[in-house]
Design an enzyme around this catalytic site. Structure first.
Site, PDB file in Angstrom:
ATOM      1  N   LYS A  69      48.700  46.081  49.530  1.00  9.70           N
ATOM      2  CA  LYS A  69      48.979  46.078  48.100  1.00  9.70           C
ATOM      3  C   LYS A  69      50.020  47.145  47.789  1.00  9.70           C
ATOM      4  CE  LYS A  69      46.553  46.304  43.626  1.00  9.70           C
ATOM      5  NZ  LYS A  69      45.216  46.409  42.977  1.00  9.70           N
ATOM      6  N   SER A  73      43.864  42.858  39.730  1.00  8.76           N
ATOM      7  CA  SER A  73      45.284  43.110  39.909  1.00  8.76           C
ATOM      8  C   SER A  73      45.772  42.847  41.335  1.00  8.76           C
ATOM      9  CB  SER A  73      45.583  44.572  39.538  1.00  8.76           C
ATOM     10  OG  SER A  73      44.891  45.465  40.426  1.00  8.76           O
ATOM     11  N   SER A  85      39.255  44.360  40.622  1.00  7.72           N
ATOM     12  CA  SER A  85      40.574  43.894  41.053  1.00  7.72           C
ATOM     13  C   SER A  85      40.681  43.494  42.511  1.00  7.72           C
ATOM     14  CB  SER A  85      41.636  44.959  40.733  1.00  7.72           C
ATOM     15  OG  SER A  85      41.830  45.041  39.340  1.00  7.72           O
TER      16      SER A  85
END
Length: 486
Positions: free
Chosen positions: A76, A151, A175
Site C-alpha cells: 500500500k 482505503s 480499511s
C-alpha cells in the site's frame, strides 16, 4: 503461477519448479496487461523487482531462505519505501521519495520478498471506497462498475485480480477488512501495536494498524510472521512476544465459543448478506464451534465516536504538510500565510479537507470537552463491551459490511451514507482488537465477508478459525469473472 497461493508459490520456489525471476516476470506481465482495467497500482518498478528476485534466487540456491523469500508482494502506498515514491494517494505527496524504509517494508526486504510496486488508496487512507485518490478510483475486479472498498482498495484489487499473490494494507476503521470483503479475499487487521507503525504515514495515530491481505488465512499467517514484532523505534509498538502464526493452523474448533452480537444482525444488514453470514456460521458450528448470542450495547456510539477521534488525530497529523519541508508547494506564495493556505488548498482533496475541518473544530477551545473528551469516554464504553463479551466467548463473528460492494459514485456525494459502510468494523479499531474478513459467499454475484474478532493478541486463534473455515468451503477460491472455483 498467478492462480497459486503464497504457500503454494513458496513450495514451488523451494522445489525449484520455477525461479523467483520467472515468478516476478509473470506478475509484472499481469500488471502490464490488466492494471489499466483496475487502476490498482500507483507505482511499479520492474527493474527493482527483478533485482530483488535475482537476489532471492541466490538465497534460495544457497539454502539461506525464509518462508517469503522470492515471493512477490505489493505494498500500500502509505508505507515509506526508500528511493521509490510514497504518495498516500495525494497530490500533496506526489513528488515525495522517502530516504528510508518503513519497518514493515524493511522486514519484508529482510525476509527476501520481492516488491512489485505500490498500490492505490483513498487519499491519506481516508475513505471507504477508494474513490478519493488523486490518481483516480480503483475498480473492483468482480465488476468494474463497483468500488473495491477502501482505503486499501488498490491492495485488495491487486490480489483479487491476481496481479499480486499478496499485499500489505492499513486499517484505521476497517480499511483492510472492508476491501477484503468487497473483493473476495482474506484480510487481517492485527492488534494495535502488533505491527510497527514506523514509516507508515499517519492518519489517526491511536487507530492505524498495518496488516496482510491475501487469498487465504494461511497466506496471511505467513505474511504476519514477517510483519509482526516489537520495534524499539516505534513508541506504540507492543513488546508482547510474537508466536508462529502458522503453527496453530488446523487446530480443532471443538468447544470454541463464538459470540454473535445481536446489534450486528439488525435492520441495517442486507438480507442476502445476512443469509451468507448465517450459512457461514452454520458451517463453523458443524466444525464443532458453539454459537452464543451476545450484546455489544454501546455499538450505536461507534460511528459518532470514531468520526470525532479519527478526524481530530488527522487534523494534528496532517498539519505537517504545509509546503515548507517536503511534498507539494504552491507557486510564488505572497507570504507565509499564502504559502500555507494555497499549498493545503491545492494539495488536499475534498474528503481530507472535510476531516481536517471536523477534527480542528472538535479540538478547538470551548469544544474539546463537548466533543473529543466525550468521544474518548464513548470509546472506553465500547472497549468495555468487548472485554465483558470475551468473558463468555472465545471470538466474535458477524458481517464485515452491511452489504456487498456498491456502485462507483453511488455514495460519493453522501458522506454519512459512506461512513455507515464501516458500522461493523470501526469498534475493533477503537478497542485495539484484532479482526479479519474471510470470503463467505456471494450476494448477487458480489463477494460477502465474514468478520472474526478476537481478544488482544489473539491473531493465531482468528487465523486458525479462518483456516478451518476455508478448508471446509471454497469461497476463497472463487475468481472474478468466473463465478466458480478455480
Amino acid at each position: 503461477m498467478h492462480d497459486m497461493t503464497v504457500a503454494q508459490l513458496a513450495r514451488g520456489l523451494r522445489d525449484k519448479t520455477f525461479s523467483s525471476v520467472e515468478l516476478t516476470e509473470a506478475f509484472l506481465q499481469r500488471i502490464s496487461e490488466h492494471d489499466a482495467n483496475y487502476n490498482a497500482f500507483v507505482s511499479v518498478d520492474g527493474d527493482r523487482a527483478l533485482a530483488d528476485a535475482r537476489a532471492a534466487d541466490q538465497r534460495l540456491a544457497a539454502g539461506d531462505a525464509d518462508a517469503l523469500t522470492g515471493i512477490p508482494v505489493a505494498h500500500k502506498d502509505i508505507f515509506c519505501t526508500e528511493g521509490l515514491r510514497t504518495s498516500c494517494g495525494s497530490k500533496m505527496l506526489d513528488n515525495f521519495v522517502p530516504p528510508y524504509n518503513a519497518t514493515v517494508i524493511q522486514r519484508f526486504n529482510d525476509a527476501g520478498a520481492v516488491m512489485l510496486g505500490k498500490t492505490n488508496l483513498d487519499e491519506f487512507a481516508m475513505g471507504s471506497s477508494n474513490e478519493n485518490s488523486y490518481y483516480g478510483p480503483v475498480r473492483n475486479p468482480w465488476n468494474r462498475d463497483l468500488v473495491p472498498g477502501g482505503s486499501s482498495g488498490g491492495s485488495a484489487a491487486a490480489v483479487a485480480a491476481r496481479m499480486a499473490p499478496a499485499a500489505t494494507g492499513t486499517d484505521t476503521g476497517g480499511s483492510i477488512r472492508q476491501p477484503a470483503a468487497f473483493c473476495g479475499i482474506t484480510g487481517l487487521k492485527p492488534t494495535y501495536g502488533r505491527v510497527s507503525r514506523l514509516g507508515m504515514i499517519a492518519y489517526a495515530s491511536s487507530l492505524d494498524q498495518g496488516g496482510p491481505m491475501a487469498r487465504t488465512a494461511e497466506d496471511c499467517a505467513l505474511l504476519l510472521n514477517a510483519m509482526a514484532g516489537h520495534d524499539p523505534q516505534d513508541s506504540t509498538s507492543a513488546e508482547t512476544p510474537v508466536e508462529d502464526y502458522c503453527a496453530a493452523l488446523g487446530n480443532d474448533l471443538q468447544g470454541l465459543r463464538i459470540g454473535l452480537p445481536r446489534e450486528y444482525f439488525d435492520d441495517g444488514l442486507d438480507s442476502t448478506t445476512d443469509s451468507c453470514i448465517r450459512a457461514a456460521l452454520t458451517e463453523l458450528e458443524a466444525l464443532g464451534a458453539e454459537l452464543v448470542e451476545i450484546s455489544l450495547p454501546s455499538s450505536s456510539l461507534t460511528i459518532p465516536a470514531y468520526y470525532i477521534i479519527a478526524p481530530a488525530e488527522a487534523s494534528t497529523n496532517l498539519s505537517r504538510f504545509d509546503g515548507v519541508r517536503y511534498g507539494h508547494r504552491c507557486e510564488d506564495p505572497a507570504d507565509l500565510h499564502d504559502l500555507y493556505t494555497r499549498t493545503r488548498e491545492e494539495g488536499f482533496g475534498d474528503e481530507v479537507k472535510r476531516r481536517i475541518l471536523v477534527g480542528t473544530y472538535a479540538l478547538s477551545a470551548g469544544y474539546y470537552d463537548a466533543y473529543y473528551k466525550k468521544a474518548q469516554q464513548a470509546r472506553r464504553l465500547i472497549s468495555n463491551d468487548f472485554s465483558q463479551a470475551f468473558e463468555g466467548v472465545d471470538i466474535i463473528a458477524g458481517p464485515t459490511t452491511p452489504g456487498p460492494a456498491f456502485a462507483l459514485g453511488a455514495k460519493s456525494n453522501d458522506p454519512v451514507a459512506m461512513y455507515l459502510e464501516d458500522v461493523y468494523t470501526l469498534a475493533v479499531n477503537l478497542a485495539g482488537l484484532p479482526g479479519m474478513s474471510v470470503p463467505a459467499g456471494l450476494a448477487g454475484g458480489r463477494p460477502v465477508g465474514l468478520q472474526l474478532i478476537g481478544r488482544h493478541f489473539a491473531e493465531a486463534a482468528l487465523l486458525n478459525v479462518a483456516h478451518r473455515f476455508q478448508q471446509a468451503t471454497d469461497w476463497h477460491t472463487l475468481t472474478p469473472g468466473l463465478g466458480g472455483a478455480k
